[in-house]
Write a protein that holds these residues in place. Structure first.
Motif, PDB file in Angstrom:
ATOM      1  N   ARG A 153      29.667  39.754  40.741  1.00 28.53           N
ATOM      2  CA  ARG A 153      30.721  40.748  40.945  1.00 28.53           C
ATOM      3  C   ARG A 153      32.069  40.189  40.522  1.00 28.53           C
ATOM      4  O   ARG A 153      32.875  40.881  39.887  1.00 28.53           O
ATOM      5  CB  ARG A 153      30.754  41.164  42.426  1.00 28.53           C
ATOM      6  CG  ARG A 153      31.939  42.042  42.804  1.00 28.53           C
ATOM      7  CD  ARG A 153      31.943  42.326  44.296  1.00 28.53           C
ATOM      8  NE  ARG A 153      33.145  43.050  44.698  1.00 28.53           N
ATOM      9  CZ  ARG A 153      34.311  42.462  44.981  1.00 28.53           C
ATOM     10  NH1 ARG A 153      34.428  41.134  44.882  1.00 28.53           N
ATOM     11  NH2 ARG A 153      35.354  43.184  45.338  1.00 28.53           N
ATOM     12  N   ALA A 154      32.325  38.926  40.869  1.00 27.35           N
ATOM     13  CA  ALA A 154      33.597  38.298  40.498  1.00 27.35           C
ATOM     14  C   ALA A 154      33.771  38.253  38.988  1.00 27.35           C
ATOM     15  O   ALA A 154      34.890  38.400  38.481  1.00 27.35           O
ATOM     16  CB  ALA A 154      33.680  36.897  41.097  1.00 27.35           C
ATOM     17  N   ASP A 155      32.659  38.046  38.253  1.00 28.14           N
ATOM     18  CA  ASP A 155      32.735  38.028  36.784  1.00 28.14           C
ATOM     19  C   ASP A 155      33.146  39.396  36.247  1.00 28.14           C
ATOM     20  O   ASP A 155      33.971  39.496  35.335  1.00 28.14           O
ATOM     21  CB  ASP A 155      31.384  37.632  36.186  1.00 28.14           C
ATOM     22  CG  ASP A 155      30.994  36.196  36.492  1.00 28.14           C
ATOM     23  OD1 ASP A 155      31.899  35.342  36.564  1.00 28.14           O
ATOM     24  OD2 ASP A 155      29.788  35.938  36.670  1.00 28.14           O
ATOM     25  N   TRP A 156      32.546  40.442  36.789  1.00 30.21           N
ATOM     26  CA  TRP A 156      32.909  41.795  36.363  1.00 30.21           C
ATOM     27  C   TRP A 156      34.378  42.083  36.674  1.00 30.21           C
ATOM     28  O   TRP A 156      35.105  42.624  35.834  1.00 30.21           O
ATOM     29  CB  TRP A 156      32.016  42.828  37.062  1.00 30.21           C
ATOM     30  CG  TRP A 156      30.648  42.967  36.467  1.00 30.21           C
ATOM     31  CD1 TRP A 156      29.508  42.316  36.849  1.00 30.21           C
ATOM     32  CD2 TRP A 156      30.288  43.794  35.360  1.00 30.21           C
ATOM     33  NE1 TRP A 156      28.456  42.695  36.057  1.00 30.21           N
ATOM     34  CE2 TRP A 156      28.893  43.596  35.138  1.00 30.21           C
ATOM     35  CE3 TRP A 156      30.977  44.686  34.551  1.00 30.21           C
ATOM     36  CZ2 TRP A 156      28.206  44.267  34.124  1.00 30.21           C
ATOM     37  CZ3 TRP A 156      30.299  45.353  33.534  1.00 30.21           C
ATOM     38  CH2 TRP A 156      28.927  45.143  33.328  1.00 30.21           C
ATOM     39  N   MET A 162      39.942  42.682  35.024  1.00 27.63           N
ATOM     40  CA  MET A 162      41.343  42.324  35.201  1.00 27.63           C
ATOM     41  C   MET A 162      41.955  41.862  33.878  1.00 27.63           C
ATOM     42  O   MET A 162      43.087  42.224  33.546  1.00 27.63           O
ATOM     43  CB  MET A 162      41.469  41.224  36.250  1.00 27.63           C
ATOM     44  CG  MET A 162      42.887  40.848  36.633  1.00 27.63           C
ATOM     45  SD  MET A 162      42.907  39.510  37.866  1.00 27.63           S
ATOM     46  CE  MET A 162      42.033  40.283  39.227  1.00 27.63           C
ATOM     47  N   GLU A 163      41.203  41.081  33.119  1.00 27.93           N
ATOM     48  CA  GLU A 163      41.690  40.610  31.820  1.00 27.93           C
ATOM     49  C   GLU A 163      41.956  41.791  30.884  1.00 27.93           C
ATOM     50  O   GLU A 163      42.971  41.819  30.169  1.00 27.93           O
ATOM     51  CB  GLU A 163      40.672  39.663  31.195  1.00 27.93           C
ATOM     52  CG  GLU A 163      40.560  38.329  31.923  1.00 27.93           C
ATOM     53  CD  GLU A 163      39.364  37.501  31.463  1.00 27.93           C
ATOM     54  OE1 GLU A 163      38.575  38.017  30.631  1.00 27.93           O
ATOM     55  OE2 GLU A 163      39.216  36.352  31.927  1.00 27.93           O
ATOM     56  N   LEU A 164      41.064  42.767  30.891  1.00 31.52           N
ATOM     57  CA  LEU A 164      41.250  43.956  30.060  1.00 31.52           C
ATOM     58  C   LEU A 164      42.437  44.778  30.543  1.00 31.52           C
ATOM     59  O   LEU A 164      43.210  45.307  29.733  1.00 31.52           O
ATOM     60  CB  LEU A 164      39.976  44.804  30.068  1.00 31.52           C
ATOM     61  CG  LEU A 164      38.829  44.307  29.201  1.00 31.52           C
ATOM     62  CD1 LEU A 164      37.540  45.033  29.560  1.00 31.52           C
ATOM     63  CD2 LEU A 164      39.157  44.507  27.717  1.00 31.52           C
ATOM     64  N   LEU A 165      42.586  44.894  31.847  1.00 37.41           N
ATOM     65  CA  LEU A 165      43.711  45.635  32.406  1.00 37.41           C
ATOM     66  C   LEU A 165      45.021  45.018  31.949  1.00 37.41           C
ATOM     67  O   LEU A 165      45.958  45.733  31.548  1.00 37.41           O
ATOM     68  CB  LEU A 165      43.623  45.624  33.937  1.00 37.41           C
ATOM     69  CG  LEU A 165      44.770  46.317  34.690  1.00 37.41           C
ATOM     70  CD1 LEU A 165      44.765  47.811  34.417  1.00 37.41           C
ATOM     71  CD2 LEU A 165      44.652  46.042  36.191  1.00 37.41           C
ATOM     72  N   SER A 208      30.097  53.071  40.248  1.00 35.28           N
ATOM     73  CA  SER A 208      30.629  53.817  39.122  1.00 35.28           C
ATOM     74  C   SER A 208      31.854  53.087  38.576  1.00 35.28           C
ATOM     75  O   SER A 208      32.325  52.108  39.175  1.00 35.28           O
ATOM     76  CB  SER A 208      31.049  55.225  39.572  1.00 35.28           C
ATOM     77  OG  SER A 208      32.099  55.128  40.546  1.00 35.28           O
ATOM     78  N   ARG A 209      32.376  53.565  37.457  1.00 34.66           N
ATOM     79  CA  ARG A 209      33.619  52.991  36.931  1.00 34.66           C
ATOM     80  C   ARG A 209      34.737  53.148  37.947  1.00 34.66           C
ATOM     81  O   ARG A 209      35.559  52.248  38.124  1.00 34.66           O
ATOM     82  CB  ARG A 209      34.005  53.663  35.614  1.00 34.66           C
ATOM     83  CG  ARG A 209      35.351  53.159  35.049  1.00 34.66           C
ATOM     84  CD  ARG A 209      35.661  53.801  33.700  1.00 34.66           C
ATOM     85  NE  ARG A 209      36.907  53.302  33.150  1.00 34.66           N
ATOM     86  CZ  ARG A 209      38.095  53.875  33.345  1.00 34.66           C
ATOM     87  NH1 ARG A 209      38.195  54.971  34.105  1.00 34.66           N
ATOM     88  NH2 ARG A 209      39.188  53.362  32.797  1.00 34.66           N
ATOM     89  N   GLN A 210      34.790  54.301  38.627  1.00 37.88           N
ATOM     90  CA  GLN A 210      35.836  54.504  39.619  1.00 37.88           C
ATOM     91  C   GLN A 210      35.717  53.503  40.762  1.00 37.88           C
ATOM     92  O   GLN A 210      36.724  53.009  41.273  1.00 37.88           O
ATOM     93  CB  GLN A 210      35.784  55.938  40.170  1.00 37.88           C
ATOM     94  CG  GLN A 210      36.942  56.275  41.109  1.00 37.88           C
ATOM     95  CD  GLN A 210      38.290  56.114  40.435  1.00 37.88           C
ATOM     96  OE1 GLN A 210      38.541  56.689  39.375  1.00 37.88           O
ATOM     97  NE2 GLN A 210      39.174  55.328  41.043  1.00 37.88           N
ATOM     98  N   GLN A 226      37.841  48.765  43.489  1.00 35.59           N
ATOM     99  CA  GLN A 226      37.699  47.376  43.938  1.00 35.59           C
ATOM    100  C   GLN A 226      38.687  46.455  43.229  1.00 35.59           C
ATOM    101  O   GLN A 226      39.201  45.497  43.822  1.00 35.59           O
ATOM    102  CB  GLN A 226      36.264  46.903  43.716  1.00 35.59           C
ATOM    103  CG  GLN A 226      35.251  47.605  44.616  1.00 35.59           C
ATOM    104  CD  GLN A 226      33.908  46.904  44.621  1.00 35.59           C
ATOM    105  OE1 GLN A 226      33.833  45.674  44.666  1.00 35.59           O
ATOM    106  NE2 GLN A 226      32.827  47.690  44.585  1.00 35.59           N
ATOM    107  N   LEU A 227      38.980  46.753  41.969  1.00 44.40           N
ATOM    108  CA  LEU A 227      39.970  45.979  41.221  1.00 44.40           C
ATOM    109  C   LEU A 227      41.344  46.129  41.859  1.00 44.40           C
ATOM    110  O   LEU A 227      42.075  45.144  42.034  1.00 44.40           O
ATOM    111  CB  LEU A 227      39.999  46.449  39.771  1.00 44.40           C
ATOM    112  CG  LEU A 227      40.951  45.724  38.819  1.00 44.40           C
ATOM    113  CD1 LEU A 227      40.604  44.247  38.712  1.00 44.40           C
ATOM    114  CD2 LEU A 227      40.904  46.385  37.434  1.00 44.40           C
ATOM    115  N   LEU A 228      41.689  47.345  42.237  1.00 43.81           N
ATOM    116  CA  LEU A 228      42.979  47.599  42.881  1.00 43.81           C
ATOM    117  C   LEU A 228      43.047  46.921  44.243  1.00 43.81           C
ATOM    118  O   LEU A 228      44.072  46.328  44.605  1.00 43.81           O
ATOM    119  CB  LEU A 228      43.194  49.104  43.020  1.00 43.81           C
ATOM    120  CG  LEU A 228      44.557  49.562  43.519  1.00 43.81           C
ATOM    121  CD1 LEU A 228      45.670  49.128  42.569  1.00 43.81           C
ATOM    122  CD2 LEU A 228      44.574  51.087  43.687  1.00 43.81           C
ATOM    123  N   ALA A 229      41.964  46.987  44.994  1.00 47.45           N
ATOM    124  CA  ALA A 229      41.924  46.327  46.303  1.00 47.45           C
ATOM    125  C   ALA A 229      42.040  44.816  46.157  1.00 47.45           C
ATOM    126  O   ALA A 229      42.708  44.151  46.968  1.00 47.45           O
ATOM    127  CB  ALA A 229      40.633  46.695  47.039  1.00 47.45           C
TER     128      ALA A 229
END
Length: 215
Positions: A14-17, A22-25, A55-57, A62-65
């Protein structure tokens, strides 16, 4: 490579994803944070994604959190550190923003750019900004400033820091460090001790080899 040709690999965590998202963001914006794009970078199939996200959402949530937990959490933690003087306390805050393992200003601005397109994200940004300012106000209040003054000093400090990143100033480490004593006095109204200034300079020079964040 077609999506179906990508090899599955449940060893990708999960951390890898999240790290790759995050890198893409940061590099390309939220519109580029897509399951297939991340999977291609990781060398795994789309099915690997669903080990960790619905899902992507869900990934974006989770990225935002994770951003709020790390960037906002680390700033609050440093502001809450005990210190014998207000200038020492402010040096703790400065350590947060120069430490490569501390506050990530590139990520912060990527999330702010994301918020321009998403009112829900804007709400999370607003909540985080308030929490950060309040932590800095508590820092000043612990050292004897009355609540109104603590609030104003916290806002000046925080807005200056965010503005520093927004201007994308290009300064050497030594240029930044030459202003430390002045910053400490300006933000607190207290002349820092020579030991406090030199202690922070040693810390900043120690992390200067990594991609540090500016004061």
């Amino acid at each position: 490579m077609a999506e179906d040709d990508l090899p599955g690999n449940i060893k990708v965590t999960r951390a890898d994803w999240l790290r790759t998202a995050m890198e893409l963001l940061i590099s390309d914006g939220v519109q580029s944070v897509k399951i297939l794009t991340i999977g291609t970078r990781l060398g795994v199939s789309r099915s690997s994604f669903y080990w960790y996200f619905q899902s992507r959402q869900d990934l974006l949530d989770q990225l935002l959190a994770d951003w709020e937990r790390t960037n906002t959490g680390v700033m609050i933690a440093y502001a809450d550190l005990p210190a014998p003087t207000i200038t020492a306390a402010l040096n703790n805050f400065f350590r947060c923003v120069v430490d490569p393992e501390g506050f990530n200003h590139q990520l912060d601005f990527a999330v702010r750019e994301w918020a321009r397109r998403d009112a829900r994200v804007r709400g999370v940004i607003d909540r985080s900004d308030t929490a950060r300012q309040q932590a800095l106000a508590r820092m000043f209040a612990r050292h004897g400033y009355d609540p109104a003054e603590a609030d104003i000093r916290a806002r000046v400090l925080y807005y200056q820091q965010i503005g520093y990143y927004a201007l994308e100033l290009s300064e050497t480490v030594e240029e930044r460090l030459s202003r430390v004593e002045g910053y400490l006095y300006c933000f607190t109204g207290v002349v820092p001790s020579k030991e406090e200034v030199e202690d922070f300079k040693r810390f900043a020079r120690g992390v200067a080899g990594a991609p540090a964040h500016p004061i």
